[in-house]
Write an enzyme that holds these catalytic residues in place. Structure first.
Site, mmCIF file in Angstrom:
data_model
loop_
_atom_site.group_PDB
_atom_site.id
_atom_site.type_symbol
_atom_site.label_atom_id
_atom_site.label_comp_id
_atom_site.label_asym_id
_atom_site.label_seq_id
_atom_site.Cartn_x
_atom_site.Cartn_y
_atom_site.Cartn_z
ATOM 1 N N TRP A 78 16.710 21.254 -32.137
ATOM 2 C CA TRP A 78 16.840 19.971 -32.829
ATOM 3 C C TRP A 78 16.620 20.161 -34.322
ATOM 4 O O TRP A 78 15.831 21.001 -34.730
ATOM 5 C CB TRP A 78 15.801 18.986 -32.304
ATOM 6 C CG TRP A 78 16.202 18.325 -31.026
ATOM 7 C CD1 TRP A 78 16.075 18.823 -29.771
ATOM 8 C CD2 TRP A 78 16.797 17.031 -30.894
ATOM 9 N NE1 TRP A 78 16.556 17.923 -28.856
ATOM 10 C CE2 TRP A 78 17.009 16.810 -29.513
ATOM 11 C CE3 TRP A 78 17.164 16.044 -31.800
ATOM 12 C CZ2 TRP A 78 17.573 15.639 -29.031
ATOM 13 C CZ3 TRP A 78 17.728 14.889 -31.308
ATOM 14 C CH2 TRP A 78 17.925 14.694 -29.934
ATOM 15 N N ALA A 86 11.389 20.788 -28.685
ATOM 16 C CA ALA A 86 9.981 21.171 -28.769
ATOM 17 C C ALA A 86 9.299 21.116 -27.410
ATOM 18 O O ALA A 86 8.421 21.937 -27.111
ATOM 19 C CB ALA A 86 9.256 20.268 -29.766
ATOM 20 N N PHE A 87 9.671 20.171 -26.580
ATOM 21 C CA PHE A 87 9.031 20.008 -25.274
ATOM 22 C C PHE A 87 9.190 21.255 -24.401
ATOM 23 O O PHE A 87 8.347 21.538 -23.544
ATOM 24 C CB PHE A 87 9.603 18.776 -24.563
ATOM 25 C CG PHE A 87 8.829 18.358 -23.355
ATOM 26 C CD1 PHE A 87 7.648 17.639 -23.480
ATOM 27 C CD2 PHE A 87 9.272 18.689 -22.088
ATOM 28 C CE1 PHE A 87 6.922 17.251 -22.364
ATOM 29 C CE2 PHE A 87 8.558 18.302 -20.964
ATOM 30 C CZ PHE A 87 7.374 17.589 -21.102
ATOM 31 N N GLU A 88 10.247 22.015 -24.624
ATOM 32 C CA GLU A 88 10.513 23.205 -23.820
ATOM 33 C C GLU A 88 9.775 24.448 -24.312
ATOM 34 O O GLU A 88 9.778 25.489 -23.649
ATOM 35 C CB GLU A 88 12.026 23.482 -23.773
ATOM 36 C CG GLU A 88 12.809 22.476 -22.969
ATOM 37 C CD GLU A 88 12.990 21.111 -23.641
ATOM 38 O OE1 GLU A 88 13.076 20.108 -22.913
ATOM 39 O OE2 GLU A 88 13.034 21.042 -24.889
ATOM 40 N N THR A 107 9.270 4.597 -31.368
ATOM 41 C CA THR A 107 8.720 4.489 -30.013
ATOM 42 C C THR A 107 7.556 5.465 -29.867
ATOM 43 O O THR A 107 7.362 6.345 -30.713
ATOM 44 C CB THR A 107 9.795 4.834 -28.958
ATOM 45 O OG1 THR A 107 10.084 6.241 -29.045
ATOM 46 C CG2 THR A 107 11.062 4.019 -29.171
ATOM 47 N N HIS A 163 7.390 7.988 -28.138
ATOM 48 C CA HIS A 163 7.906 9.312 -27.795
ATOM 49 C C HIS A 163 7.258 10.403 -28.648
ATOM 50 O O HIS A 163 6.900 11.476 -28.145
ATOM 51 C CB HIS A 163 9.437 9.311 -27.965
ATOM 52 C CG HIS A 163 10.085 10.601 -27.591
ATOM 53 N ND1 HIS A 163 10.510 11.510 -28.533
ATOM 54 C CD2 HIS A 163 10.386 11.135 -26.382
ATOM 55 C CE1 HIS A 163 11.054 12.546 -27.915
ATOM 56 N NE2 HIS A 163 10.984 12.343 -26.617
ATOM 57 N N PHE A 206 1.416 28.308 -34.235
ATOM 58 C CA PHE A 206 1.849 26.918 -34.083
ATOM 59 C C PHE A 206 2.702 26.519 -35.289
ATOM 60 O O PHE A 206 2.185 26.133 -36.327
ATOM 61 C CB PHE A 206 0.614 26.014 -33.967
ATOM 62 C CG PHE A 206 0.937 24.614 -33.541
ATOM 63 C CD1 PHE A 206 1.100 24.308 -32.200
ATOM 64 C CD2 PHE A 206 1.056 23.592 -34.472
ATOM 65 C CE1 PHE A 206 1.380 23.005 -31.792
ATOM 66 C CE2 PHE A 206 1.331 22.288 -34.080
ATOM 67 C CZ PHE A 206 1.493 22.001 -32.743
ATOM 68 N N ARG A 236 8.575 21.547 -45.532
ATOM 69 C CA ARG A 236 7.773 22.557 -44.840
ATOM 70 C C ARG A 236 8.623 23.645 -44.185
ATOM 71 O O ARG A 236 8.097 24.548 -43.535
ATOM 72 C CB ARG A 236 6.922 21.869 -43.768
ATOM 73 C CG ARG A 236 5.845 20.988 -44.375
ATOM 74 C CD ARG A 236 5.309 19.972 -43.379
ATOM 75 N NE ARG A 236 4.209 19.189 -43.924
ATOM 76 C CZ ARG A 236 4.336 18.147 -44.738
ATOM 77 N NH1 ARG A 236 5.546 17.765 -45.115
ATOM 78 N NH2 ARG A 236 3.283 17.501 -45.194
#
Length: 154
Positions: free
Chosen positions: A25, A56-58, A85, A87, A112, A126
């Site tokens: 993404w 990122a969730f993966e 939201t 999310h 991280f 960044r």
């Protein structure tokens, strides 16, 4: 900007491999983060491999697999931009907890490099691009490799 007071990290990581795992993404930001991570790995003399995941969730599940396979260090890179939201909070919390669990359960350093920002401009600042103020991709690799060296010395 959160980078104030950041340490200058010089790492001699010859003989180590860092696995760079990056979400897809936000292409411009992610391309900058990955380029910074690769520059940092090369500067440190470490071998590296870049693996891309959908979002990122993966990141935690792939980091888990790499840690189980004996990776020296892992640097996870992603972008989560606040929206209208909840999310944002769910994804940020899940990714942070997941990566922390991987590091602690496997004693494998996980850098991280997840940008959690309010807007695109903060992410671009960044991303390690020519006009960026910070290079979080490089910082994630440096932190993971430096920690791997600390663990080896203990």
């Amino acid at each position: 900007m959160s980078g104030a007071g950041a340490p200058a990290v010089e790492v001699d990581a010859r003989g180590l491999t860092v696995e760079i795992v990056a979400s897809q993404w936000h292409t411009e930001v992610m391309d900058g983060l990955v380029a910074g991570a690769v520059r940092a790995a090369e500067k440190a003399g470490a071998r590296y491999r870049v693996t891309r995941v959908p979002g990122a969730f993966e990141l935690p599940v792939v980091a888990e697999s790499l840690a189980r396979s004996g990776a020296d260090a892992i640097a996870c890179l992603g972008v989560v931009i606040r929206g209208g939201t909840p999310h944002f909070e769910y994804v940020c919390d899940a990714v942070t907890r997941g990566l922390t669990d991987v590091a602690r359960e496997h004693m494998t350093p996980v850098g991280f490099g997840i940008l959690t920002t309010d807007d695109d401009a903060q992410a671009l600042d960044r991303a390690g691009l020519p006009d960026s103020k910070e290079d979080k991709g490089a910082e994630a690799v440096e932190a993971a490799l430096a920690t791997a060296l600390v663990l080896r010395a203990l």
